[in-house]
Design an enzyme around this catalytic site. Structure first.
Site, PDB file in Angstrom:
ATOM      1  N   LYS A 105       0.853  -1.191   0.000  1.00  0.00           N
ATOM      2  CA  LYS A 105       0.000   0.000   0.000  1.00  0.00           C
ATOM      3  C   LYS A 105       0.878   1.225   0.000  1.00  0.00           C
ATOM      4  O   LYS A 105       2.014   1.185   0.489  1.00  0.00           O
ATOM      5  CB  LYS A 105      -0.883   0.025   1.251  1.00  0.00           C
ATOM      6  CG  LYS A 105      -2.139   0.838   1.086  1.00  0.00           C
ATOM      7  CD  LYS A 105      -3.213   0.007   0.408  1.00  0.00           C
ATOM      8  CE  LYS A 105      -4.533   0.695   0.298  1.00  0.00           C
ATOM      9  NZ  LYS A 105      -5.619  -0.250   0.016  1.00  0.00           N
ATOM     10  N   GLY A 216     -20.778   6.084   3.068  1.00  0.00           N
ATOM     11  CA  GLY A 216     -19.646   6.433   2.192  1.00  0.00           C
ATOM     12  C   GLY A 216     -20.118   6.361   0.754  1.00  0.00           C
ATOM     13  O   GLY A 216     -20.666   5.331   0.338  1.00  0.00           O
ATOM     14  N   GLY A 218     -18.225   7.228  -2.222  1.00  0.00           N
ATOM     15  CA  GLY A 218     -17.158   7.381  -3.219  1.00  0.00           C
ATOM     16  C   GLY A 218     -17.366   6.325  -4.297  1.00  0.00           C
ATOM     17  O   GLY A 218     -18.487   5.850  -4.504  1.00  0.00           O
ATOM     18  N   ASN A 219     -16.284   5.934  -4.967  1.00  0.00           N
ATOM     19  CA  ASN A 219     -16.416   4.979  -6.064  1.00  0.00           C
ATOM     20  C   ASN A 219     -17.133   3.696  -5.631  1.00  0.00           C
ATOM     21  O   ASN A 219     -18.122   3.290  -6.225  1.00  0.00           O
ATOM     22  CB  ASN A 219     -15.030   4.659  -6.650  1.00  0.00           C
ATOM     23  CG  ASN A 219     -15.135   3.669  -7.801  1.00  0.00           C
ATOM     24  OD1 ASN A 219     -15.961   3.822  -8.694  1.00  0.00           O
ATOM     25  ND2 ASN A 219     -14.332   2.629  -7.768  1.00  0.00           N
ATOM     26  N   ALA A 220     -16.652   3.064  -4.549  1.00  0.00           N
ATOM     27  CA  ALA A 220     -17.226   1.775  -4.144  1.00  0.00           C
ATOM     28  C   ALA A 220     -18.701   1.925  -3.751  1.00  0.00           C
ATOM     29  O   ALA A 220     -19.547   1.130  -4.169  1.00  0.00           O
ATOM     30  CB  ALA A 220     -16.416   1.178  -3.003  1.00  0.00           C
ATOM     31  N   GLY A 221     -19.017   2.941  -2.961  1.00  0.00           N
ATOM     32  CA  GLY A 221     -20.389   3.138  -2.504  1.00  0.00           C
ATOM     33  C   GLY A 221     -21.352   3.397  -3.655  1.00  0.00           C
ATOM     34  O   GLY A 221     -22.432   2.807  -3.739  1.00  0.00           O
TER      35      GLY A 221
HETATM   36  N1  GLU Z   1      -7.299  -0.015  -3.354  1.00  0.00           N
HETATM   37  C1  GLU Z   1      -8.031  -1.219  -3.659  1.00  0.00           C
HETATM   38  C2  GLU Z   1      -8.102  -2.104  -2.429  1.00  0.00           C
HETATM   39  O1  GLU Z   1      -7.915  -1.670  -1.316  1.00  0.00           O
HETATM   40  C3  GLU Z   1      -7.508  -1.926  -4.901  1.00  0.00           C
HETATM   41  C4  GLU Z   1      -6.104  -2.398  -4.847  1.00  0.00           C
HETATM   42  C5  GLU Z   1      -5.544  -2.906  -6.166  1.00  0.00           C
HETATM   43  O2  GLU Z   1      -6.301  -3.079  -7.118  1.00  0.00           O
HETATM   44  O3  GLU Z   1      -4.353  -3.132  -6.195  1.00  0.00           O
HETATM   45  O4  GLU Z   1      -8.410  -3.268  -2.498  1.00  0.00           O
END
Ligand code: GLU
Length: 415
Positions: A105, A216, A218-221
């Site tokens: 990360k 939330g 954002g994209n996921a929500g």
């Molecule tokens: N940021 C996303 C996660 O937390 C995707 C990570 C990725 O595709 O490498 O799962």
């Protein structure tokens, strides 16, 4: 009030799994810490002509099963420990869905809500100049996370390729499709989450068409709101919040109009026909399915007891504190843990890397099918572990992930 350090929470989870798996002392210690951490101090030119210094990290938690993989987050509250925790969770996440990848990360301490596109581009490029030697499709592959997106990836990939003097699209995932991105990546995190809800409803004989709420937006929500009906065949979205406000409508929102409103105004607040409610009340609404899709530590001792949902699908990373987890389990709520529920994004990231490597691009249908298979298999593997080890789903998922990573470390002769 509980005080949290997300990395301590992540370490505790690994320790618990390691104990149940009877891992040796060296294997346990190896998995309790990142294998590599990079700290960068980035000088960036701002629009006012002045240089500002930004602090940033890239953490490669474990790469026994493959190159490190995980997003880069731009957020004012990042610390080395939030990134460590997120990198740890990515490691178990890629392992739970059985991808040939490790976990990592990155993060930059900044607030994109107060920055121009040019400043964001400058930060993105500065980050890559610093991290360049450690990245690549066979080393470490970033993706977007909170407040980063395909445009961020495009700038980062371009800076990387400029330094490398070669094409190398697989260095980033969730790129724009014109630059080697895959079909089906933008909604993949949400799609994976809704697929886990579908499987859970089947296993637990819960009607999937009841009311749901999303914390939330954002994209996921947003994508979960749109996909919930498509995949589950019904269900009313009655409560939503984002960082600026919460809204409620007992008759259900028109999701498409709500997403348009959010994109136009930057918030769900003020959506016509909705009553405004406190943000935190969304978690406590009388719904069957709840999607926490914001940040870490949203469900805590302060509100766990008031949650009424039958299923919690954790699209966010680390939304539930360990104390809250115990309460949710006692209440019989089926928590689909983050490292499973939010694994759709990285699964399609992996499919993007495969396509980038063979220069062969697949249809959206192919991507959806492969994602569905990976996620449903992972869901059932985790539920088997729940039964076999007699543990709750989060610990079961961690056990599955940790066991696979530990096995790879062992086969390599590391422990
Ligand atoms: N940021 C996303 C996660 O937390 C995707 C990570 C990725 O595709 O490498 O799962």
């Amino acid at each position: 009030m509980e005080s949290y350090n997300s990395f301590h929470v992540a370490q505790k989870q690994v320790q618990e799994a390691a104990k149940i798996l009877n891992l040796g002392q060296a294997a346990t210690e190896l998995l309790l810490w990142p294998q590599r951490e990079f700290k960068f101090t980035l000088p960036v030119k701002m629009d006012n002509g002045k240089t500002r210094i930004f602090h940033a990290w890239r953490i490669q938690y474990n790469f026994a099963r493959g190159p490190a993989k995980g997003g880069i987050r731009f957020h004012p509250d990042e610390t080395v420990d939030t990134i460590r925790a997120l990198a740890s969770w990515m490691t178990w996440k890629t392992a739970v869905v059985d991808l040939p990848l490790g976990g990592g990360k990155g993060g930059v301490v900044c607030d994109p809500r107060n920055m121009s596109d040019r400043e964001l581009e400058n930060i993105s490029r500065a980050y890559i100049r610093a991290a360049f030697p450690y990245l690549g499709i066979d080393r470490d592959v970033p993706a977007p996370d909170v407040y980063t997106n395909p445009q961020t990836m495009a700038w980062m990939m371009d800076e990387y390729e400029t330094l490398l003097q070669r094409h190398h699209p697989g260095v980033m995932t969730d790129k724009p499709q014109q630059l080697g991105g895959t079909e089906g990546r933008r909604d993949a995190t949400a799609r994976g989450g809704v697929i886990t809800v579908r499987e859970a409803c089947r296993c637990l004989a819960i009607d999937p068409t009841g009311d749901f709420a999303i914390q939330g937006f954002g994209n996921a929500g947003q994508r979960a709101a749109l996909l919930h009906n498509e995949i589950l065949g019904g269900g009313r979205l009655v409560g939503v919040c984002d960082s600026r406000g919460g809204i409620y409508n007992p008759n259900g929102f028109n999701v498409k109009e709500l997403v348009t409103h959010k994109l136009k105004t930057g918030t769900v607040a003020g959506f016509p026909g909705a009553s405004s409610v406190p943000r935190d009340s969304i978690l406590e609404m009388n719904v069957d399915i709840l999607y926490p899709a914001a940040l870490e530590n949203s469900i805590t001792l302060a509100n766990a007891d008031k949650i009424k949902a039958k299923i919690i699908c954790e699209l966010a990373n680390g939304p539930t504190s360990p104390e809250a987890d115990i309460i949710l389990n006692k209440k019989g709520i089926h928590v689909i843990p983050d490292i499973l529920a939010s694994a759709g994004g990285v699964t399609v990231s992996y499919l993007e890397m495969v396509q980038n490597s063979c220069l062969d691009y697949w249809s959206e249908e192919t991507v959806h099918q492969r994602l569905d298979k990976k996620i449903s298999t992972a869901y059932h593997t985790v539920m088997e572990a729940v039964k076999e080890k007699k543990v709750h789903p989060r610990l079961a998922a961690t056990i599955v992930g940790v066991a696979r990573v530990a096995e790879a470390c062992d086969l390599r002769g590391w422990v």
